[in-house]
Enzyme design. Structure first.
Site, PDB file in Angstrom:
ATOM      1  N   ASN A 209       1.013  -1.147  -0.080  1.00 60.03           N
ATOM      2  CA  ASN A 209      -0.016   0.072  -0.045  1.00 60.03           C
ATOM      3  C   ASN A 209       0.780   1.241   0.100  1.00 60.03           C
ATOM      4  O   ASN A 209       2.140   1.180  -0.163  1.00 60.03           O
ATOM      5  CB  ASN A 209      -1.090   0.093   1.294  1.00 60.03           C
ATOM      6  CG  ASN A 209      -0.254  -0.109   2.484  1.00 60.03           C
ATOM      7  OD1 ASN A 209       0.512   0.706   2.939  1.00 60.03           O
ATOM      8  ND2 ASN A 209      -0.332  -1.278   3.234  1.00 60.03           N
ATOM      9  N   ASP A 278      -4.291  -6.486   4.921  1.00 60.26           N
ATOM     10  CA  ASP A 278      -5.657  -7.244   5.634  1.00 60.26           C
ATOM     11  C   ASP A 278      -5.373  -8.838   4.591  1.00 60.26           C
ATOM     12  O   ASP A 278      -6.133  -9.645   5.470  1.00 60.26           O
ATOM     13  CB  ASP A 278      -6.717  -6.693   5.458  1.00 60.26           C
ATOM     14  CG  ASP A 278      -6.917  -5.523   6.258  1.00 60.26           C
ATOM     15  OD1 ASP A 278      -6.340  -5.374   7.358  1.00 60.26           O
ATOM     16  OD2 ASP A 278      -7.588  -4.316   6.028  1.00 60.26           O
ATOM     17  N   LYS A 288       8.895 -17.314 -10.669  1.00 57.13           N
ATOM     18  CA  LYS A 288       8.166 -16.229 -10.988  1.00 57.13           C
ATOM     19  C   LYS A 288       7.166 -16.752 -11.847  1.00 57.13           C
ATOM     20  O   LYS A 288       7.204 -17.757 -12.583  1.00 57.13           O
ATOM     21  CB  LYS A 288       9.273 -15.507 -12.039  1.00 57.13           C
ATOM     22  CG  LYS A 288       8.668 -14.271 -12.602  1.00 57.13           C
ATOM     23  CD  LYS A 288       9.515 -13.457 -13.635  1.00 57.13           C
ATOM     24  CE  LYS A 288       8.504 -12.393 -14.276  1.00 57.13           C
ATOM     25  NZ  LYS A 288       9.235 -12.050 -15.628  1.00 57.13           N
ATOM     26  N   PHE A 327      -4.326   3.032  14.644  1.00 53.72           N
ATOM     27  CA  PHE A 327      -4.535   4.350  13.612  1.00 53.72           C
ATOM     28  C   PHE A 327      -5.642   3.809  12.717  1.00 53.72           C
ATOM     29  O   PHE A 327      -6.098   2.552  12.539  1.00 53.72           O
ATOM     30  CB  PHE A 327      -3.454   4.623  12.721  1.00 53.72           C
ATOM     31  CG  PHE A 327      -2.637   5.555  13.196  1.00 53.72           C
ATOM     32  CD1 PHE A 327      -1.762   5.286  14.202  1.00 53.72           C
ATOM     33  CD2 PHE A 327      -2.644   6.813  12.711  1.00 53.72           C
ATOM     34  CE1 PHE A 327      -0.941   6.314  14.862  1.00 53.72           C
ATOM     35  CE2 PHE A 327      -1.914   7.754  13.116  1.00 53.72           C
ATOM     36  CZ  PHE A 327      -1.029   7.461  14.059  1.00 53.72           C
ATOM     37  N   LYS A 341     -13.505   0.433  15.384  1.00 60.56           N
ATOM     38  CA  LYS A 341     -12.244  -0.378  15.592  1.00 60.56           C
ATOM     39  C   LYS A 341     -11.656  -0.048  16.942  1.00 60.56           C
ATOM     40  O   LYS A 341     -11.097  -1.050  17.529  1.00 60.56           O
ATOM     41  CB  LYS A 341     -11.359   0.437  14.475  1.00 60.56           C
ATOM     42  CG  LYS A 341     -11.333  -0.034  13.244  1.00 60.56           C
ATOM     43  CD  LYS A 341     -10.535   0.548  12.145  1.00 60.56           C
ATOM     44  CE  LYS A 341     -11.033   0.117  10.749  1.00 60.56           C
ATOM     45  NZ  LYS A 341     -10.130   0.897   9.705  1.00 60.56           N
ATOM     46  N   LYS A 345     -11.520  -3.512  18.652  1.00 60.56           N
ATOM     47  CA  LYS A 345      -9.958  -4.353  19.249  1.00 60.56           C
ATOM     48  C   LYS A 345      -9.395  -3.987  20.408  1.00 60.56           C
ATOM     49  O   LYS A 345      -8.346  -3.987  20.887  1.00 60.56           O
ATOM     50  CB  LYS A 345      -8.914  -3.534  18.033  1.00 60.56           C
ATOM     51  CG  LYS A 345      -9.423  -3.749  16.581  1.00 60.56           C
ATOM     52  CD  LYS A 345      -8.278  -3.627  15.705  1.00 60.56           C
ATOM     53  CE  LYS A 345      -8.883  -3.680  14.268  1.00 60.56           C
ATOM     54  NZ  LYS A 345      -7.703  -3.622  13.201  1.00 60.56           N
TER      55      LYS A 345
END
Ligand code: CTP
Length: 414
Positions: A209, A278, A288, A327, A341, A345
């Site tokens: 990301n 995730d 490959k 975060f 969240k 959590k």
């Protein structure tokens, strides 16, 4: 920033003295009141006017200069100093300070200083390795001086080896470590995660990301400057790791899980700024993956599986008194998602930031964060990632204090 701080720079006779000009300038830009003291030999390498122009203060060389406003200048300066750094420190000045010889402005002033003292040796490798110099550095360390290890590299004398004064940015870091913040996190162990994770598909490709790690690195740096013992578990980034922290490098979410959960029981505070994948590819090909002959259109389907949620695991296994902060990076319904969240959590706090808000999110120097706890929501507004980190830590320390007062639990919180 070093606003309101007085920094003394002692410059002795070494070619590295030119680097101290950049350091003086950087300190001034940080808002410090910078005073430079030079030995007589240093003046052969760099002109005092250079330092005077950069700092706006008289550069002091001679203890008995009749033009002083008051004749105990060295004592007055020593009293005001928050940090003194001798850089570059020649073998001669190291020997003098180690043995209590005070015969010029630099050595008399450092003798009168009660603040933190740092010294950055710079000389030829053979001189540096000479047991006399090494013994003198040990003496200084025993007297509480912080000796900055010289860099290894090509030296002005043509030799290659240890003896190079580190670059000004490095020396600035040492001064910021000493003087930027109060040490209100001394005695606390903090684990911070940062950066993205990389989930391999084959030896060539991976899923990741846009996280750059900047927010997490800023948090780790500020924690260290406030005196905490910091472990930074980081995914791959291009950033220089913050000094004065233990850096653990990982690639995948599974590696991060292992490194974080293994260390978690020892931590007082855990801040999870990493953007953990995730999902990861279900199969990782050893070779490959090749295109198939004649393949066209969207034939290839990538099968993914969930990674373990590290933060959720930490929430479930939180020890009493441990503070857990996550975060939430969102593109819609920022506060609702973040609140969910926080609860799901079992977090003490979550820092919510939106990719849709100008000045927030991946990369960049700033962030716009809302700190959410079970009781309140505080919007910090747009500020640098370092300032955001400092404000987050203020809040965490205040909540820990509040918790300690209400629980009365020395056993639950340090
Ligand atoms: N996190 C984690 N382990 C994961 C995924 C996320 O520790 N496998 C942590 C991140 O470090 C961050 C917080 O969880 O502190 C983000 O929460 P999460 O619900 O995973 O956010 P998203 O990944 O954005 O999830 P969603 O796709 O549900 O929005």
């Amino acid at each position: 920033m070093l606003k309101g701080k007085t920094i003394l720079l002692g410059v002795s006779g070494s070619i590295a003295a030119y680097k101290t000009a950049s350091l003086a300038s950087a300190l001034k830009k940080q808002g410090a009141d910078v005073h430079v003291l030079m030995t007589r030999n240093a003046v052969h390498f760099i002109n005092p006017i250079t330092f005077e122009s950069l700092t706006g203060n008289k550069c002091l060389v001679d203890t008995f200069d009749r033009n002083f406003e008051f004749n105990v200048e060295h004592v007055a300066l020593a009293k005001r100093a928050d940090v003194v750094m001798v850089a570059p420190a020649s073998a001669n000045v190291i020997g003098k300070i180690a043995h209590g010889i005070a015969d010029d402005m630099l050595t008399t002033t450092v003798m009168a200083c009660k603040c933190r003292k740092l010294i950055s040796p710079a000389m030829n490798t053979n001189m540096f390795e000479n047991p006399v110099v090494q013994d003198n550095l040990k003496i200084l360390a025993d007297y509480g001086w912080q000796v900055i290890r010289p860099a290894v590299g090509y030296l002005a004398c043509g030799d290659t080896g240890a003896g190079k004064m580190p670059e000004p940015e490095v020396l600035l870091d040492y001064i910021l470590q000493e003087a930027e913040y109060e040490k209100d996190m001394a005695g606390l162990s903090v684990l911070v995660t940062a950066g993205p994770t990389e989930e391999a598909l084959d030896p060539v490709r991976y899923i990741t990301n846009h996280s750059t790690g900047r927010m997490g690195y800023a948090i780790a740096r500020v924690c260290a400057r406030r005196g905490a013992e910091v472990t930074l578990v980081t995914g791959p980034t291009v950033l220089d790791p913050p000094r004065f922290t233990e850096v653990v490098r990982v690639k995948s979410a599974a590696e991060m899980f292992r490194e974080v959960t293994g260390r978690a029981p020892l931590q007082d505070i855990i801040i999870k700024a990493a953007a953990v994948a995730d999902y990861r590819p279900k199969q990782v090909s050893a070779e490959k993956i090749k295109k198939k002959e004649g393949e066209a259109g969207d034939l290839s389907v990538l099968e993914l599986e969930r990674t373990a949620d590290i933060l959720a695991y930490l929430g479930e296994h939180k020890r009493p008194g441990q503070f857990l902060c996550g975060f939430a990076m969102e593109t819609e319904n920022l506060l609702e998602n973040a609140r969910r969240k926080l609860q799901k959590k079992h977090l003490d706090m979550i820092a919510a930031n939106s990719l849709r808000i100008d000045g927030a999110g991946f990369g960049g120097d700033t962030n716009v964060v809302t700190l959410i706890t079970a009781e309140e929501e505080v919007s910090l507004g747009k500020m640098s990632k370092e300032e955001t980190a400092a404000k987050m830590l203020d809040k965490i320390l205040a909540l820990r204090r509040q918790h300690r007062d209400t629980e009365g639990g020395e056993n639950s919180l340090k």
